[in-house]
Each structure stands twice: as C-alpha cells, then as structure tokens.
Scaffold this motif. Structure first.
Motif, PDB file in Angstrom:
ATOM      1  N   PHE A   6      19.504  -1.717 -11.251  1.00  0.00           N
ATOM      2  CA  PHE A   6      19.173  -2.308 -10.110  1.00  0.00           C
ATOM      3  C   PHE A   6      20.279  -2.758  -9.457  1.00  0.00           C
ATOM      4  CE2 PHE A   6      15.809  -3.068 -12.987  1.00  0.00           C
ATOM      5  CZ  PHE A   6      14.822  -2.356 -12.743  1.00  0.00           C
ATOM      6  N   PRO A   7      21.063  -2.108  -8.474  1.00  0.00           N
ATOM      7  CA  PRO A   7      22.082  -2.536  -7.872  1.00  0.00           C
ATOM      8  C   PRO A   7      21.546  -3.509  -6.806  1.00  0.00           C
ATOM      9  CG  PRO A   7      22.192  -0.147  -7.966  1.00  0.00           C
ATOM     10  CD  PRO A   7      20.809  -0.493  -8.406  1.00  0.00           C
ATOM     11  N   LEU A   8      22.134  -4.710  -6.867  1.00  0.00           N
ATOM     12  CA  LEU A   8      21.680  -5.477  -5.629  1.00  0.00           C
ATOM     13  C   LEU A   8      22.769  -6.247  -4.972  1.00  0.00           C
ATOM     14  CD1 LEU A   8      19.273  -7.570  -8.150  1.00  0.00           C
ATOM     15  CD2 LEU A   8      18.544  -5.970  -6.510  1.00  0.00           C
ATOM     16  N   PRO A   9      22.589  -6.636  -3.619  1.00  0.00           N
ATOM     17  CA  PRO A   9      23.519  -7.378  -2.829  1.00  0.00           C
ATOM     18  C   PRO A   9      23.690  -8.722  -3.192  1.00  0.00           C
ATOM     19  CG  PRO A   9      21.630  -6.918  -1.608  1.00  0.00           C
ATOM     20  CD  PRO A   9      21.126  -6.425  -2.855  1.00  0.00           C
ATOM     21  N   ALA A  10      24.566  -9.480  -2.731  1.00  0.00           N
ATOM     22  CA  ALA A  10      24.827 -10.877  -2.989  1.00  0.00           C
ATOM     23  C   ALA A  10      23.465 -11.679  -2.527  1.00  0.00           C
ATOM     24  CB  ALA A  10      25.920 -11.557  -2.514  1.00  0.00           C
ATOM     25  N   GLY A  11      23.235 -12.527  -3.287  1.00  0.00           N
ATOM     26  CA  GLY A  11      22.012 -13.522  -3.116  1.00  0.00           C
ATOM     27  C   GLY A  11      20.485 -12.860  -3.257  1.00  0.00           C
ATOM     28  N   ALA A  12      20.412 -11.530  -3.510  1.00  0.00           N
ATOM     29  CA  ALA A  12      19.127 -11.176  -3.711  1.00  0.00           C
ATOM     30  C   ALA A  12      18.404 -11.569  -4.868  1.00  0.00           C
ATOM     31  CB  ALA A  12      19.103  -9.634  -3.712  1.00  0.00           C
ATOM     32  N   ALA A  28      25.828  -5.642 -15.611  1.00  0.00           N
ATOM     33  CA  ALA A  28      27.296  -4.816 -15.961  1.00  0.00           C
ATOM     34  C   ALA A  28      28.179  -5.248 -15.213  1.00  0.00           C
ATOM     35  CB  ALA A  28      26.819  -3.525 -15.884  1.00  0.00           C
ATOM     36  N   CYS A  29      28.011  -5.601 -13.958  1.00  0.00           N
ATOM     37  CA  CYS A  29      29.256  -6.095 -12.987  1.00  0.00           C
ATOM     38  C   CYS A  29      28.637  -6.958 -12.184  1.00  0.00           C
ATOM     39  CB  CYS A  29      29.637  -4.719 -12.189  1.00  0.00           C
ATOM     40  SG  CYS A  29      30.813  -5.022 -11.193  1.00  0.00           S
ATOM     41  N   GLY A  30      29.331  -8.281 -12.054  1.00  0.00           N
ATOM     42  CA  GLY A  30      28.996  -9.074 -11.364  1.00  0.00           C
ATOM     43  C   GLY A  30      27.942 -10.422 -12.201  1.00  0.00           C
ATOM     44  N   VAL A  31      27.441 -11.406 -11.268  1.00  0.00           N
ATOM     45  CA  VAL A  31      26.918 -12.424 -11.873  1.00  0.00           C
ATOM     46  C   VAL A  31      25.284 -12.380 -11.729  1.00  0.00           C
ATOM     47  CG1 VAL A  31      26.748 -14.907 -12.423  1.00  0.00           C
ATOM     48  CG2 VAL A  31      28.988 -13.720 -11.769  1.00  0.00           C
ATOM     49  N   ALA A  32      24.602 -12.170 -12.555  1.00  0.00           N
ATOM     50  CA  ALA A  32      23.248 -12.553 -12.293  1.00  0.00           C
ATOM     51  C   ALA A  32      22.741 -13.986 -12.698  1.00  0.00           C
ATOM     52  CB  ALA A  32      22.450 -11.376 -13.407  1.00  0.00           C
ATOM     53  N   ALA A  33      21.575 -14.162 -12.516  1.00  0.00           N
ATOM     54  CA  ALA A  33      20.679 -15.575 -12.909  1.00  0.00           C
ATOM     55  C   ALA A  33      19.363 -15.387 -12.885  1.00  0.00           C
ATOM     56  CB  ALA A  33      20.993 -16.406 -11.441  1.00  0.00           C
ATOM     57  N   VAL A  34      18.749 -16.315 -13.792  1.00  0.00           N
ATOM     58  CA  VAL A  34      17.431 -16.230 -14.315  1.00  0.00           C
ATOM     59  C   VAL A  34      16.994 -17.612 -14.220  1.00  0.00           C
ATOM     60  CG1 VAL A  34      15.705 -15.524 -15.795  1.00  0.00           C
ATOM     61  CG2 VAL A  34      17.774 -14.172 -15.619  1.00  0.00           C
ATOM     62  N   THR A  35      15.715 -18.018 -13.518  1.00  0.00           N
ATOM     63  CA  THR A  35      15.067 -18.996 -13.476  1.00  0.00           C
ATOM     64  C   THR A  35      13.778 -18.930 -14.381  1.00  0.00           C
ATOM     65  OG1 THR A  35      15.997 -19.854 -11.459  1.00  0.00           O
ATOM     66  CG2 THR A  35      14.119 -20.771 -12.155  1.00  0.00           C
ATOM     67  N   VAL A  36      13.350 -19.992 -15.123  1.00  0.00           N
ATOM     68  CA  VAL A  36      12.363 -19.894 -15.889  1.00  0.00           C
ATOM     69  C   VAL A  36      11.639 -21.353 -16.109  1.00  0.00           C
ATOM     70  CG1 VAL A  36      10.998 -19.676 -18.116  1.00  0.00           C
ATOM     71  CG2 VAL A  36      12.581 -18.214 -17.481  1.00  0.00           C
ATOM     72  N   GLN A  37      10.777 -21.718 -15.076  1.00  0.00           N
ATOM     73  CA  GLN A  37      10.116 -22.997 -14.945  1.00  0.00           C
ATOM     74  C   GLN A  37      11.429 -24.031 -14.463  1.00  0.00           C
ATOM     75  OE1 GLN A  37       8.128 -24.728 -18.380  1.00  0.00           O
ATOM     76  NE2 GLN A  37       6.318 -23.338 -18.060  1.00  0.00           N
ATOM     77  N   ASP A  38      11.774 -24.944 -14.812  1.00  0.00           N
ATOM     78  CA  ASP A  38      12.955 -25.720 -14.333  1.00  0.00           C
ATOM     79  C   ASP A  38      14.303 -25.450 -15.064  1.00  0.00           C
ATOM     80  OD1 ASP A  38      11.079 -27.479 -13.177  1.00  0.00           O
ATOM     81  OD2 ASP A  38      10.859 -28.627 -14.894  1.00  0.00           O
ATOM     82  N   THR A  59      14.436 -13.303 -11.142  1.00  0.00           N
ATOM     83  CA  THR A  59      15.777 -12.884 -11.428  1.00  0.00           C
ATOM     84  C   THR A  59      16.465 -12.627 -10.079  1.00  0.00           C
ATOM     85  OG1 THR A  59      15.017 -11.985 -13.448  1.00  0.00           O
ATOM     86  CG2 THR A  59      16.930 -11.184 -12.638  1.00  0.00           C
ATOM     87  N   GLY A  60      17.775 -13.120 -10.112  1.00  0.00           N
ATOM     88  CA  GLY A  60      18.674 -12.664  -8.904  1.00  0.00           C
ATOM     89  C   GLY A  60      20.018 -12.353  -9.026  1.00  0.00           C
ATOM     90  N   THR A  61      20.782 -12.491  -7.963  1.00  0.00           N
ATOM     91  CA  THR A  61      22.326 -12.413  -8.262  1.00  0.00           C
ATOM     92  C   THR A  61      23.084 -13.570  -7.415  1.00  0.00           C
ATOM     93  OG1 THR A  61      22.515 -10.800  -6.261  1.00  0.00           O
ATOM     94  CG2 THR A  61      22.095 -10.045  -8.347  1.00  0.00           C
ATOM     95  N   ILE A  62      24.081 -13.881  -8.008  1.00  0.00           N
ATOM     96  CA  ILE A  62      24.731 -14.615  -7.464  1.00  0.00           C
ATOM     97  C   ILE A  62      25.753 -14.119  -6.448  1.00  0.00           C
ATOM     98  CG2 ILE A  62      26.653 -16.562  -7.792  1.00  0.00           C
ATOM     99  CD1 ILE A  62      23.951 -17.216  -9.022  1.00  0.00           C
ATOM    100  N   GLY A  63      26.514 -12.961  -6.764  1.00  0.00           N
ATOM    101  CA  GLY A  63      27.144 -12.228  -5.730  1.00  0.00           C
ATOM    102  C   GLY A  63      26.639 -10.911  -5.914  1.00  0.00           C
ATOM    103  N   GLN A  64      27.232  -9.797  -5.385  1.00  0.00           N
ATOM    104  CA  GLN A  64      26.994  -8.278  -5.698  1.00  0.00           C
ATOM    105  C   GLN A  64      26.910  -8.194  -7.100  1.00  0.00           C
ATOM    106  OE1 GLN A  64      28.895  -5.772  -3.119  1.00  0.00           O
ATOM    107  NE2 GLN A  64      27.914  -3.835  -4.182  1.00  0.00           N
TER     108      GLN A  64
END
Length: 254
Positions: A6-12, A28-38, A59-64
C-alpha cells in the motif's frame, strides 16, 4: 502468509477496522503508525507491529511510506501472541518479507520462507506511550488544543478560559478520566509527538524544541523517565527496556 502493498502519501490513514487474521504491519520505506485504543506505535523500517486477529486498530503514515500488510491465518500461524507486540526488523527478515511480496513465488519456496520469517519475529520490550482521552467535554476540548500543538505552554488556567471551565474542574477531570494529572498527560502527548521526529532522524535539540522542551537535556530526561530508555536508543535494534510493553488489551484492515 499474504502480503499486501500500500503506497501511501504523507498523513494518510485507514479508518478503524479489524482483521479475521493476524497481521504484521511494516513499512518498507518511510514511517508508519498504528493506534490501538490509547496506545500508539511509530514504525520506521526497522520496526514492525504484530496485531492478533480481531484487534480494532487504525493504521497510517507519518510521511510518504510503502506500507506492507502481512497477513497470516491463525490456524496456520506458529505465532500466538494474544496482544500487539513490537518486533525488530533486521536485514534478514526485511529481505524475506520483500521476497514473500512476489506474487509469482511458488508454493514450496513460499512455505519455506514463511517458516523462517516466523522464526525471525523478535519481540522488543519497550514501553508504549499511551495518551488516554478525557470523557469530560471541556477537558476533551483542552486535550484537542494540546494535541494540535504539543509545544503549547499554556497552563490549565489559561486553557480553561478558552473552553469555559475552571482550572480545578479541569484538573479533576483529567485525574478522573485519564488516571493521571494534566501535567503528566501533556508529557505523554509531547513524548508521543516526538516519536515520528526521532524515527525520521532529526537532531535531538530540534525534536525537543518542536514538542515543547527548552533544551535537549530536559527532553531526554523526561523521555528516559517515562519510557525507560533514552530517546536515542528507542529505535535502536538492541533496545531492551526494563519495563515490558504495556499495550492495553484490545477487543478488537490494513
């Protein structure tokens, strides 16, 4: 094991969802983020997050980023961690995940590579930075102000004038709803906001200033007290904090 790319743009961000299968979230490239509850995890390419089947998450991205969703059926998966677990992605595991991304890979080579990949899932014992949200509507408005700008130095009295509530009322609301003082809560916000900046490799002084600390040393001390390791070690491949990861149990795609 199935791998979605899933190629994602920044902030998606994908909306809140769950999977009937286990998932390993990795970028694989860039920074992802995941939130579960708090709980919130920041994942540079050297980190991945194991999510058991049925965990409600976002689930989302910090940058691309080049996000990977690695899915495994529970009845065929040798890993059975009941809660989200942060894992380290060393070069061998990274190469295996890229290898398994080939949709044309034959069945037997795929099975052999999957077996090795599961063996290489190495959990990391680091404390998750949690930011619970207050239930009180005026305290939630204060929380929104701080989340929008973690470097905001206004105290509860000033913020209370913005939302129409007294300092003591707001202080009680944070302790009651978040089980921590407003000062501790804001520290958690600042430390969580620092994670993507640290993952991106920004200088410590820059990170400290952006999240509201006057000096790098003050930021490092606050981070170390809360997390158990200095910020420079948080994304290290050898990090091993004394405290176990403390993600709250979740009842709960990509």
């Amino acid at each position: 094991m199935l791998i979605g790319e899933f190629p994602l743009p920044a902030g998606a961000w994908f909306p809140w969802h769950e999977h009937p299968v286990h998932q390993l979230v990795w970028s694989a490239c860039g920074v992802a983020a995941v939130t579960v509850q708090d709980a919130h995890w920041v994942l540079p390419p050297t980190r991945a997050l194991w999510l058991p089947a049925g965990v409600w998450h976002r689930t989302g991205t910090i940058g691309q980023a080049e996000l990977r969703g690695i899915y495994a059926a529970p009845d065929r998966c040798p890993v059975g961690w009941p809660e989200p677990r942060l894992v380290t992605v060393r070069p061998l595991l990274r190469e295996l995940l890229e290898y398994l991304s080939d949709s044309g890979l034959a069945a037997q080579p795929r099975e052999r590579a999957e077996a090795v990949a599961f063996d290489l899932l190495e959990p990391l014992e680091v404390t998750t930075i949690t930011v619970p949200m207050p239930v009180d509507p005026r305290a939630r408005d204060v929380a929104a102000e701080v989340l929008a700008d973690p470097a905001d130095h206004r105290g509860l009295a000033e913020l209370g004038r913005v939302v129409g509530a007294g300092e003591r009322t707001l202080a009680r609301a944070f302790v009651r709803d978040c089980r921590m003082t407003f000062g501790t809560w804001r520290t958690q916000v600042r430390l969580r906001a620092a994670l993507p900046l640290l993952a991106a490799g920004l200088p410590m002084a820059t990170v400290a200033h952006r999240v509201g600390y006057a000096t790098a040393s003050a930021f490092v001390a606050a981070f170390h007290r809360a997390v158990g390791v200095p910020p420079g070690a948080y994304f290290s491949a050898t990090v091993s904090a004394r405290k176990a990861a403390t993600s709250p149990p979740a009842n709960g795609r990509r």
